[in-house]
Scaffold this active site. Structure first.
Site, PDB file in Angstrom:
ATOM      1  N   ASP A  51     -16.668  67.876  46.624  1.00 33.76           N
ATOM      2  CA  ASP A  51     -15.891  66.666  46.349  1.00 33.76           C
ATOM      3  C   ASP A  51     -14.443  66.960  45.979  1.00 33.76           C
ATOM      4  O   ASP A  51     -13.836  66.258  45.179  1.00 33.76           O
ATOM      5  CB  ASP A  51     -16.569  65.792  45.285  1.00 33.76           C
ATOM      6  CG  ASP A  51     -16.741  66.530  43.969  1.00 33.76           C
ATOM      7  OD1 ASP A  51     -17.190  65.894  42.999  1.00 33.76           O
ATOM      8  OD2 ASP A  51     -16.424  67.734  43.915  1.00 33.76           O
ATOM      9  N   LYS A 103     -11.829  68.476  28.894  1.00 29.08           N
ATOM     10  CA  LYS A 103     -11.166  67.197  28.592  1.00 29.08           C
ATOM     11  C   LYS A 103     -10.455  67.195  27.233  1.00 29.08           C
ATOM     12  O   LYS A 103     -10.838  66.490  26.316  1.00 29.08           O
ATOM     13  CB  LYS A 103     -12.207  66.070  28.611  1.00 29.08           C
ATOM     14  CG  LYS A 103     -12.849  65.885  29.989  1.00 29.08           C
ATOM     15  CD  LYS A 103     -13.685  64.609  30.024  1.00 29.08           C
ATOM     16  CE  LYS A 103     -14.340  64.331  31.348  1.00 29.08           C
ATOM     17  NZ  LYS A 103     -14.958  65.406  32.089  1.00 29.08           N
ATOM     18  N   ASP A 159      -9.303  65.614  43.754  1.00 25.61           N
ATOM     19  CA  ASP A 159     -10.724  65.368  43.492  1.00 25.61           C
ATOM     20  C   ASP A 159     -11.051  64.085  44.224  1.00 25.61           C
ATOM     21  O   ASP A 159     -10.520  63.027  43.910  1.00 25.61           O
ATOM     22  CB  ASP A 159     -10.930  65.228  41.983  1.00 25.61           C
ATOM     23  CG  ASP A 159     -12.307  64.675  41.618  1.00 25.61           C
ATOM     24  OD1 ASP A 159     -12.563  64.544  40.408  1.00 25.61           O
ATOM     25  OD2 ASP A 159     -13.119  64.375  42.511  1.00 25.61           O
TER      26      ASP A 159
END
Lengths: 301, 433
Positions: A51, A103, A159
């Protein structure tokens, strides 16, 4: 678990094998399952997440991997919003990866894990056949052991997990094609900007196709269609006078005459949109027949 | 009967009829803007004919009608005089526009011009509101006036509505055997009757006694401001007092049996009226409607196209479309349920649905103009079109027909369900939501 040869890739002598997992194994498990093949020789192997999209500079990646001679190389890329991803902290001169931060809430670095790796077969010692995550359970230990290095990706990366990002990634890829092999792109009065058209597709008169359009095999685009920033998958048909922007048209789908479709609408397989409708940001599941307009973004099941 | 014969017989009107059409003025019907900014509302083209022409055509069905008087507050203008001349010539009947000196309400104009109306001694006269869309049954009304009222009464034209919608109109309570009006009330809050005032009347000349009385009462009422004294309201000053006067009562109601009736308060209703009159043309004037010709543009349903319009052979039109003079419609364009006014340009591959495209507009290639149809409940045979307010309680626009005012240029994208005043350029999609 079964390996099934699915043919030779025409452009190179690579052989494609397709393996199916009968259990959920996350990112590391599958590698363990492929152990026999990967350990056949001492050559390093690539691991790619499907992906993402980029220019895949395999040669350069391999060179770097050989030059440091350690167990693994991770491709990293610079992004605008690193907090959406896993950030990689590495030594800019040696390339050795120090640690990862998932993150991060405050700014740590703008380089993230691009989802493309090269490993030497020795890495398989770290992997068991179970529900196992490369990013969480393997990489941190490899980094501690000084066995993980970063390859700084140049050029575009995207992405493409979300439809909106898929379309952006498609546009970036098409610009890349414009620079590297422009003869692949369509030319002519009907085309604007970067457009890729499969040779088996048919395009009618008076159309305006592009910028950033990919048209798949056996697609039919009828007369007077305006298409931009979109992907049309195999066997779909876009009927006369339709206006389609920022959309993904699924396999075998039909977009009716005078339809207006925009705002990242996505049609699944075999979806029919009747004539004269307006589709704004709708996600339509396969085999649906749409007879009324969808002016507000929604999922149609 | 030709014009001269009818004209000369105006003075020998004994036993003949006249018709008055109340056409209002620019101060009313503001919801018809921006279309009424260019043209008086009664002249707006519906199904390709000026709205008033439909009324005139309905009226002249009765051969005894010898004169039509238009009463209103619009300024005399070239548009008006030209219209009146055209109508006179076409229908061979004297038509005059009598301009009120001030807005005189629904009955003040009739009272003020009473001498004109009574000149030549007509046996009765019709009065029609211009803001309805209806094929007025003038024969039946005149028959009813002679037979049921003895030629001596006052008749309101009524039509049926459902209980809920009747509250928005003038409600009439009928005595079923005599057809007398027992009670009349305008826009009641609670249910009174499902027979509503259809905006048509036929009066014997002695109605003026009652109008005079109302006028005098106005004058004597010190509470009414000077400027408003001359204004008389037909409903409150005449109909309501006349209703239910026992055996002496002379107010009757004639209920329409069939045929369409709708009010047209805003431009969105004009699309609905467009459809109704176009369907009437199928029987009355099939020569007005376009037909499919081999190699020409495709036509579905009732479509009327001005002879000077240029339409590409790959365009698809209809149902229920009027295309005005000098309009250009490009290749592969689709127009459905719409009114396209003079000189507009619809470029190739565009899609126009449920909309009014104003004079001189230009719609760019692949543009989409779409409105929400104000359709009626198909399960209710007497449902009427409602007049919603422009905004709902959340402050959002109520979806409606899309209207592009005069000179909207270069509409490049999508416009849906709202009104765009003229002289604007639309570059991006506009969405009421």
């Amino acid at each position: 678990m079964v390996y099934r040869p699915c043919g030779k890739n025409m452009q190179s002598s690579a052989c494609l094998l397709h393996s199916v997992f009968n259990c959920l194994s996350l990112t590391a498990g599958p590698l363990g399952l492929a152990r026999e093949i990967l350990e056949k020789d001492a050559e390093p192997f690539f691991v790619l997440n499907s992906d993402v999209i980029c220019s895949y500079p395999f040669k350069k990646m391999l060179e770097l991997h050989h030059s440091h001679g350690k167990e693994g190389t991770i491709v990293v890329t610079k992004v605008e919003e690193p907090s959406k991803y896993g950030v990689v902290v590495y030594n800019p001169t040696s390339g050795q990866i120090d640690r990862f931060v998932e993150k991060p809430k405050i700014f740590v670095s703008n380089k993230i894990n691009a989802g493309i790796y090269i490993f030497s077969p020795t890495v398989l010692k770290r992997i068991q056949v179970k529900f196992m995550s490369l990013e969480k359970e393997v990489f941190p230990f490899m980094a501690q052991d000084g066995q993980l290095f970063a390859f700084d990706l140049e050029g575009f990366w995207m992405d493409i997990g979300q439809p909106k990002d898929f379309l952006r990634g498609m546009a970036l890829y098409l610009s890349h094609v414009r620079q590297t092999s422009p003869e692949r792109l369509a030319e002519g009065d009907s085309f604007v900007g970067n457009v890729l058209v499969d040779p088996s597709a048919k395009i009618g008169q008076g159309c305006r196709i592009g910028p950033s359009v990919v048209i798949g095999p056996n697609v039919i685009i009828e007369d007077g269609v305006c298409l931009s920033s979109s992907t049309v998958l195999r066997g779909a048909r876009i009927c006369s006078h339709a206006w389609v922007q920022s959309s993904i048209i699924g396999w075998q789908s039909v977009v009716g005459k005078w339809v207006r479709m925009e705002s990242v609408s996505v049609l699944g397989e075999d979806v029919i949109i009747q004539d004269e409708l307006y589709v704004n940001g709708a996600r339509i599941l396969p085999h649906k027949n749409i007879t009324v307009s969808s002016p507000d973004p929604q999922i149609i099941m | 009967m030709d014009l001269l014969k009818r004209q000369s017989s105006v003075f020998q009107l004994n036993g003949k009829l006249k018709a008055v059409i109340l056409i209002g003025g620019p101060h009313v019907g503001t919801r018809f803007r921006p279309l009424s900014l260019e043209l008086p509302q009664p002249l707006f083209p519906i199904a390709g004919s000026p709205w008033l022409q439909h009324h005139i055509e309905a009226i002249v069905k009765h051969p005894d009608v010898r004169e039509i008087l238009l009463i209103g507050f619009y300024n005399q203008s070239q548009q008006m005089s030209r219209f009146v001349d055209d109508m006179q010539r076409k229908y061979g009947i004297p038509i005059r526009y009598l301009q009120e000196y001030a807005p005189l309400g629904t009955a003040g104009g009739i009272y003020h011009f009473r001498d004109q109306i009574l000149r030549g001694n007509p046996r009765a006269f019709f009065v029609f509101n211009s803001d309805v869309c209806c094929d007025f049954p003038v024969w039946e009304m005149a028959q009813f006036h002679s037979n049921v009222t003895g030629g001596n009464g006052y008749v309101i034209l009524g039509t049926e509505a459902n209980e809920q919608q009747a509250l928005s109109y003038g409600c009439i309570v009928e005595e079923p055997s005599t057809h007398k009006v027992l009670h009349y009330v305008e826009k009641p809050e609670t249910f009174v009757s499902n027979i509503i005032n259809a905006g048509g009347y036929i009066f014997s000349p002695d109605i003026f006694q009652h109008l005079t009385r109302a006028f005098t009462a106005n004058y004597e009422n010190e509470l009414i401001h000077d400027a408003a004294r001359d204004s008389i309201d037909l409903h409150s000053s005449v109909l309501t007092p006349l209703a239910g006067n026992g055996d002496g009562g002379k107010l009757y109601v004639y209920k329409m049996n069939s045929g369409f009736w709708t009010q047209v308060k805003n431009a969105g209703h004009a699309i609905y009226a467009n459809r109704l009159y176009l369907s009437l043309f199928k029987e009355r004037h099939p020569e007005y409607l376009a037909t499919n010709t081999p190699g020409g543009h495709e036509i579905y349903g009732a479509v009327r196209i001005h002879p000077s319009a240029q339409i590409d052979s790959s365009a698809v039109l209809g149902p229920n479309v009027y295309v005005g003079a000098g309009v250009v419609i490009g290749a592969g364009a689709r127009v459905r349920e719409a009114i396209v006014l003079d000189r507009a340009v619809i470029q190739e591959h565009s899609c126009v649905l449920h909309s009014i495209v104003g004079w001189d507009c230009v719609l760019g290639a692949w543009s989409r103009i779409e409105g929400y149809p104000s359709d009626l409940n198909p399960n209710d045979p007497v449902a009427k079109i409602t007049s919603e307010s422009l905004f709902n309680l959340d402050g959002r626009l109520n979806p409606s027909i899309t209207i592009l005012g005069k000179d909207s240029k270069r509409v490049l994208n999508w416009a849906c369900g709202f009104t765009l005043p003229g002289l604007r350029t639309l570059f991006a999609a506009l969405d009421p939501a």
